[in-house]
Design an enzyme around this catalytic site. Sequence first.
Site, PDB file in Angstrom:
ATOM      1  N   LYS A 102      -1.574 -65.702 104.000  1.00 14.60           N
ATOM      2  CA  LYS A 102      -0.834 -66.565 104.916  1.00 14.60           C
ATOM      3  C   LYS A 102      -0.496 -65.823 106.195  1.00 14.60           C
ATOM      4  CE  LYS A 102       1.453 -70.003 106.535  1.00 14.60           C
ATOM      5  NZ  LYS A 102       2.212 -71.142 106.109  1.00 14.60           N
ATOM      6  N   HIS A 132       0.376 -76.583  99.797  1.00 19.74           N
ATOM      7  CA  HIS A 132       1.364 -75.869 100.652  1.00 19.74           C
ATOM      8  C   HIS A 132       2.786 -76.178 100.167  1.00 19.74           C
ATOM      9  CE1 HIS A 132       2.478 -74.280 104.834  1.00 19.74           C
ATOM     10  NE2 HIS A 132       3.607 -74.427 104.172  1.00 19.74           N
ATOM     11  N   HIS A 189      -0.244 -77.729 107.893  1.00 21.82           N
ATOM     12  CA  HIS A 189       0.687 -78.766 108.387  1.00 21.82           C
ATOM     13  C   HIS A 189       0.418 -79.184 109.827  1.00 21.82           C
ATOM     14  CE1 HIS A 189       2.516 -75.016 109.649  1.00 21.82           C
ATOM     15  NE2 HIS A 189       3.094 -74.771 108.507  1.00 21.82           N
ATOM     16  N   ASP A 229       4.226 -79.016 102.333  1.00 22.48           N
ATOM     17  CA  ASP A 229       5.177 -78.136 103.024  1.00 22.48           C
ATOM     18  C   ASP A 229       6.604 -78.443 102.595  1.00 22.48           C
ATOM     19  OD1 ASP A 229       5.983 -76.032 104.591  1.00 22.48           O
ATOM     20  OD2 ASP A 229       5.861 -77.130 106.485  1.00 22.48           O
ATOM     21  N   HIS A 287       6.877 -74.471  99.380  1.00 21.73           N
ATOM     22  CA  HIS A 287       7.898 -73.411  99.355  1.00 21.73           C
ATOM     23  C   HIS A 287       8.750 -73.623  98.110  1.00 21.73           C
ATOM     24  CE1 HIS A 287       7.115 -72.137 103.531  1.00 21.73           C
ATOM     25  NE2 HIS A 287       6.786 -73.400 103.689  1.00 21.73           N
ATOM     26  N   HIS A 338      -0.103 -70.658 109.987  1.00 25.76           N
ATOM     27  CA  HIS A 338       0.963 -71.400 110.662  1.00 25.76           C
ATOM     28  C   HIS A 338       0.597 -71.335 112.144  1.00 25.76           C
ATOM     29  CE1 HIS A 338       5.225 -72.838 111.071  1.00 25.76           C
ATOM     30  NE2 HIS A 338       4.870 -72.590 112.316  1.00 25.76           N
TER      31      HIS A 338
HETATM   32  O1  DOR Z   1       9.914 -76.430 108.357  1.00 24.55           O
HETATM   33  C1  DOR Z   1       9.506 -75.396 107.863  1.00 24.55           C
HETATM   34  N1  DOR Z   1      10.172 -74.779 106.864  1.00 24.55           N
HETATM   35  N2  DOR Z   1       8.391 -74.843 108.345  1.00 24.55           N
HETATM   36  C2  DOR Z   1       7.977 -73.638 107.953  1.00 24.55           C
HETATM   37  O2  DOR Z   1       6.990 -73.170 108.462  1.00 24.55           O
HETATM   38  C3  DOR Z   1       8.753 -72.851 106.967  1.00 24.55           C
HETATM   39  C4  DOR Z   1       9.582 -73.696 106.156  1.00 24.55           C
HETATM   40  C5  DOR Z   1      10.649 -72.928 105.367  1.00 24.55           C
HETATM   41  O3  DOR Z   1      10.290 -71.955 104.721  1.00 24.55           O
HETATM   42  O4  DOR Z   1      11.793 -73.356 105.374  1.00 24.55           O
HETATM   43 ZN    ZN Z   2       5.432 -74.104 105.076  1.00 20.51          ZN
END
Ligand code: DOR
Ligand code: ZN
Length: 345
Positions: free
Chosen positions: A100, A14, A175, A248, A16, A137
């Site tokens: 997702k 997971h 998460h 995450d 970003h 999520h």
């Molecule tokens: O804290 C988070 N940031 N949770 C999420 O689900 C998305 C992520 C983000 O993309 O910044």
């Molecule tokens: Zn995330």
Amino acid sequence: MTYRLTIRRPDDWHVHLRDGDMLHAVAPYTARQFARAIIMPNLAPPVTSVAAATAYRERIRAALPAGSDFTPLMTCYLTDTADAAEIARGHAEGVWAACKLYPANATTNSAHGVSDIRALGRVLEMLQRIGMPLLIHGEVTDPEIDFFDREAVFIERTLGGLVRDFPALKIVLEHITTAEAVDFVNGAGANVAATITPQHLHLNRNALFAGGLQPHAFCLPVVKRERHRLAVRTAAVSGSPRFFLGTDTAPHVRGRKEMACGCAGIFNAPFALESYLAVFDAEDALDRFEGFASEHGARFYGLPLNEGTVTLERRDVLVPALCGVGDTAVVPFHAGQTLAWQMVG
Ligand code: DOR
Ligand code: ZN
């Protein structure tokens, strides 16, 4: 006392990675520690088509350091109009590893997310049929619900019914933050699993307010009370194949965190393995770390285990106050703290 730990190369289920300059700034951190990662599709606009996912995968590859063999595993962002045929095609072509599900407006760039999961019946049937995982999520967005109960209420209102209606669907509850989520996964079949972040192993909700409002401890789902942190820790080190590593990591530039209405997300990629290992060490579970980091996730996704190894040594490492420079400088998780393990190769 163990001073050196060598494990099979791990994966991050997971991540970003963002896009543009930020992608170039952060991708090397994840690629240094992990062989593969599941890439979140919550860009603006979100990654909903095979063509967009293919193009994003190319941009990720272009952002990797020379010689990196890191593999980005792409995901499809589900909307109310998600097309089962397009998703099946992307999966068959080897573009998409998973879908997702963001409930609409649950988190960063989720405005196009799903407003009613029951309307996605055809997509969910298709995912179940072809064995493509659904990554969730798991939070309700009902403003009547206490913010700290969003995950538990999602499990009660939505997830139970989903698992009943699609009993063979592969689901990853992403998460997880609560004892309710741990209990749900433990009580479900082998097709239901969960990822666990470092921050939800280290922090309880006191971290949000310790000495003043702490924006760098804010992520979604928000950290919970201590008993929930302890339940998530127990799950992570349990050795159960249903719990695996998913950082995450979610970078936001410093100014977007330290502001009124600051962004949710913790940037943990630079010292992710070190952060997890601190927990496994404290729980006297170093022998369970390889399963959590390098085996359970791959087996759940039906992918081969990685070749090669990474080695961590017991030696102090000071986490910097800031990673990167200029417009893409991000405050990392554990900024200013000393961690007791360091990846050395
Ligand atoms: O804290 C988070 N940031 N949770 C999420 O689900 C998305 C992520 C983000 O993309 O910044
Ligand atoms: Zn995330």
